[in-house]
Design an enzyme around this catalytic site. Structure first.
Site, mmCIF file in Angstrom:
data_model
loop_
_atom_site.group_PDB
_atom_site.id
_atom_site.type_symbol
_atom_site.label_atom_id
_atom_site.label_comp_id
_atom_site.label_asym_id
_atom_site.label_seq_id
_atom_site.Cartn_x
_atom_site.Cartn_y
_atom_site.Cartn_z
ATOM 1 N N TYR A 160 0.842 -1.200 0.000
ATOM 2 C CA TYR A 160 0.000 0.000 0.000
ATOM 3 C C TYR A 160 0.880 1.254 0.000
ATOM 4 C CZ TYR A 160 -3.812 3.134 1.572
ATOM 5 O OH TYR A 160 -4.743 4.139 1.688
ATOM 6 N N SER A 210 -14.492 2.047 12.839
ATOM 7 C CA SER A 210 -15.603 1.105 12.621
ATOM 8 C C SER A 210 -15.505 -0.078 13.586
ATOM 9 C CB SER A 210 -15.629 0.636 11.157
ATOM 10 O OG SER A 210 -14.342 0.299 10.715
HETATM 11 P P1 NAD Z 1 -12.724 1.734 0.229
HETATM 12 O O1 NAD Z 1 -12.034 0.435 0.315
HETATM 13 O O2 NAD Z 1 -14.044 1.904 0.886
HETATM 14 O O3 NAD Z 1 -12.890 2.203 -1.274
HETATM 15 C C1 NAD Z 1 -12.037 1.810 -2.318
HETATM 16 C C2 NAD Z 1 -12.890 1.477 -3.522
HETATM 17 O O4 NAD Z 1 -12.033 1.081 -4.606
HETATM 18 C C3 NAD Z 1 -13.823 0.297 -3.272
HETATM 19 O O5 NAD Z 1 -15.121 0.616 -3.733
HETATM 20 C C4 NAD Z 1 -13.201 -0.846 -4.075
HETATM 21 O O6 NAD Z 1 -14.154 -1.798 -4.486
HETATM 22 C C5 NAD Z 1 -12.556 -0.086 -5.214
HETATM 23 N N1 NAD Z 1 -11.440 -0.790 -5.850
HETATM 24 C C6 NAD Z 1 -10.379 -1.383 -5.247
HETATM 25 N N2 NAD Z 1 -9.545 -1.888 -6.166
HETATM 26 C C7 NAD Z 1 -10.082 -1.589 -7.384
HETATM 27 C C8 NAD Z 1 -9.692 -1.844 -8.714
HETATM 28 N N3 NAD Z 1 -8.570 -2.512 -9.006
HETATM 29 N N4 NAD Z 1 -10.491 -1.402 -9.727
HETATM 30 C C9 NAD Z 1 -11.653 -0.742 -9.456
HETATM 31 N N5 NAD Z 1 -12.068 -0.486 -8.216
HETATM 32 C C10 NAD Z 1 -11.290 -0.901 -7.185
HETATM 33 O O7 NAD Z 1 -11.697 2.821 0.806
HETATM 34 P P2 NAD Z 1 -11.869 4.362 1.107
HETATM 35 O O8 NAD Z 1 -11.634 4.558 2.543
HETATM 36 O O9 NAD Z 1 -13.100 4.888 0.499
HETATM 37 O O10 NAD Z 1 -10.606 4.954 0.337
HETATM 38 C C11 NAD Z 1 -10.713 5.564 -0.938
HETATM 39 C C12 NAD Z 1 -9.332 6.054 -1.365
HETATM 40 O O11 NAD Z 1 -8.835 6.989 -0.410
HETATM 41 C C13 NAD Z 1 -8.302 4.933 -1.480
HETATM 42 O O12 NAD Z 1 -7.488 5.182 -2.597
HETATM 43 C C14 NAD Z 1 -7.512 5.068 -0.209
HETATM 44 O O13 NAD Z 1 -6.203 4.605 -0.365
HETATM 45 C C15 NAD Z 1 -7.552 6.565 0.042
HETATM 46 N N6 NAD Z 1 -7.368 6.866 1.472
HETATM 47 C C16 NAD Z 1 -8.351 6.598 2.381
HETATM 48 C C17 NAD Z 1 -8.127 6.867 3.727
HETATM 49 C C18 NAD Z 1 -9.175 6.627 4.779
HETATM 50 O O14 NAD Z 1 -8.920 6.885 5.948
HETATM 51 N N7 NAD Z 1 -10.363 6.184 4.458
HETATM 52 C C19 NAD Z 1 -6.890 7.390 4.138
HETATM 53 C C20 NAD Z 1 -5.919 7.616 3.184
HETATM 54 C C21 NAD Z 1 -6.155 7.370 1.854
#
Ligand code: NAD
Ligand code: UDP
Length: 314
Positions: free
Chosen positions: A147, A191
């Site tokens: 990651y 969560s």
């Molecule tokens: P999440 O896991 O809920 O959402 C990620 C989405 O991407 C999911 O709907 C998943 O099905 C989709 N996905 C994964 N691999 C894929 C692929 N190869 N092709 C198409 N779709 C794909 O996570 P989130 O918390 O909503 O995070 C969204 C983004 O924000 C991510 O890139 C994550 O790295 C970044 N982020 C989130 C946080 C946090 O605290 N939530 C912190 C830092 C960065």
């Protein structure tokens, strides 16, 4: 609407992606969610499935996808440690091949592209709070590397496509974000603790709970992502997060108190490479985007507790 844009959101069925789609639709845009539903769900996008300006496409971004759009938000990537470590090679492919595909698309159709990077690019930081110019302290071969290094490589791609190919690319570094529509089973701390407290199960604190995180409510995050996308001549990277810092133990106690739960704390082993401290320095976001988070932890937790309470009742 005169200023309606065609907007691609990869990861649009995920936690943050679905909130972003909702906001974009509210602003009158034409939104396409591209998601392979690995961690995202149809439930997340159900409220706007029948909106004619919304399309949900099941697609994996490690494969090319062609579409005419004005903006691309690249969010596709599992974000919780248990999900991104489930298939680490796939996580790297999503970050590298997926980002390459989206940058290729942005170049072809001259779209602006914003990439969802992460505070994990700082690893276990030696600078506190973290500023954008800090290069980080990342283990390149550990369990979190798929990651962390994947996201770092994606940032490199974003900048090289800007320098070499003139792509209008932007980077936000998201710090821990929480809110309704998080998965109950994704293992993330907010969560996990809320679901455990509501069920009366033990609260699993990893290590002694003295490690810190800074939690940003999802509405604040969506607001800064919108501001960043609209901003001219500012590629970032920019930290997006809430600078109020709490220990994991403080979070556990707050959630027990707010839910009125009888849950007890159960100390578990600390996962490898778990960062000790994390807090964003958001002066750049304040200066360039006139943004700072508005939602206090208690307020955001209240909304999130309500969401999980209703979710568990069904
Ligand atoms: P999440 O896991 O809920 O959402 C990620 C989405 O991407 C999911 O709907 C998943 O099905 C989709 N996905 C994964 N691999 C894929 C692929 N190869 N092709 C198409 N779709 C794909 O996570 P989130 O918390 O909503 O995070 C969204 C983004 O924000 C991510 O890139 C994550 O790295 C970044 N982020 C989130 C946080 C946090 O605290 N939530 C912190 C830092 C960065
Ligand atoms: N954590 C915890 N108990 C849990 C889940 C997580 O104590 O049930 C800790 C975890 O070890 C980390 C912090 O909470 O120190 C945040 O974990 P999360 O997985 O939410 O995000 P990240 O480590 O990526 O910041």
């Amino acid at each position: 609407m005169k200023n309606r844009k065609r907007i691609l959101v990869t990861g649009g069925a995920g936690f943050i992606g679905s909130h972003l789609c909702e906001r974009l639709l509210k602003e009158g845009h034409d939104v396409i969610s591209l998601d392979n539903f690995f961690t995202g769900t149809k439930e997340n996008i159900l409220p706007f499935m029948d909106n004619p300006y919304f399309e949900s496409v099941r697609h994996d971004i490690t494969h090319q996808y062609f579409i005419e759009v004005d903006w691309i938000f690249n969010l596709a990537c599992p974000a919780s440690p248990i999900h991104y470590q489930f298939n680490p090679i796939k996580t790297l492919k999503t970050n590298i091949l997926g980002t390459l595909n989206m940058l290729g698309l942005a170049k072809r159709v001259k779209a602006r592209i914003l990439h969802a990077s992460t505070s994990e690019v700082y690893g276990d930081p030696k600078m506190h709070p973290q500023k954008e110019e800090y290069w980080g302290n990342v283990n390149p071969i550990g369990l979190r590397s798929c990651y962390d290094e994947g996201k770092r490589a994606a940032e490199t791609l974003m900048m090289d496509y800007k320098r070499e190919q003139n792509v209008d690319s932007k980077i936000v570094r998201i710090f821990n974000t929480y809110g309704p529509k998080m998965r109950f089973d994704d293992g993330r701390v907010v969560s996990n603790f809320i679901v455990q407290a509501l069920k009366g199960d033990n609260i699993t604190v990893y290590g002694d709970g003295s490690q810190t995180r800074s939690f940003c409510y999802v509405d604040d995050l969506v607001e800064v992502m919108m501001r960043m996308m609209k901003k001219e001549d500012f590629p970032g990277p920019v930290n997006t997060g809430n600078p109020d810092e709490f220990t994991v133990m403080e979070l556990a106690q707050k959630i027990i108190e707010m839910t009125g739960s009888k849950s007890k704390i159960d100390f578990k082993e600390l996962p490898a490479d778990d960062p000790v401290r994390r807090k964003p320095d958001i002066s750049l976001a304040k200066e360039k985007l006139d943004w700072e988070p508005k939602v206090k932890l208690e307020e955001g937790l209240k909304a999130t507790i309500n969401y999980f309470d209703q979710w568990l009742a069904v």
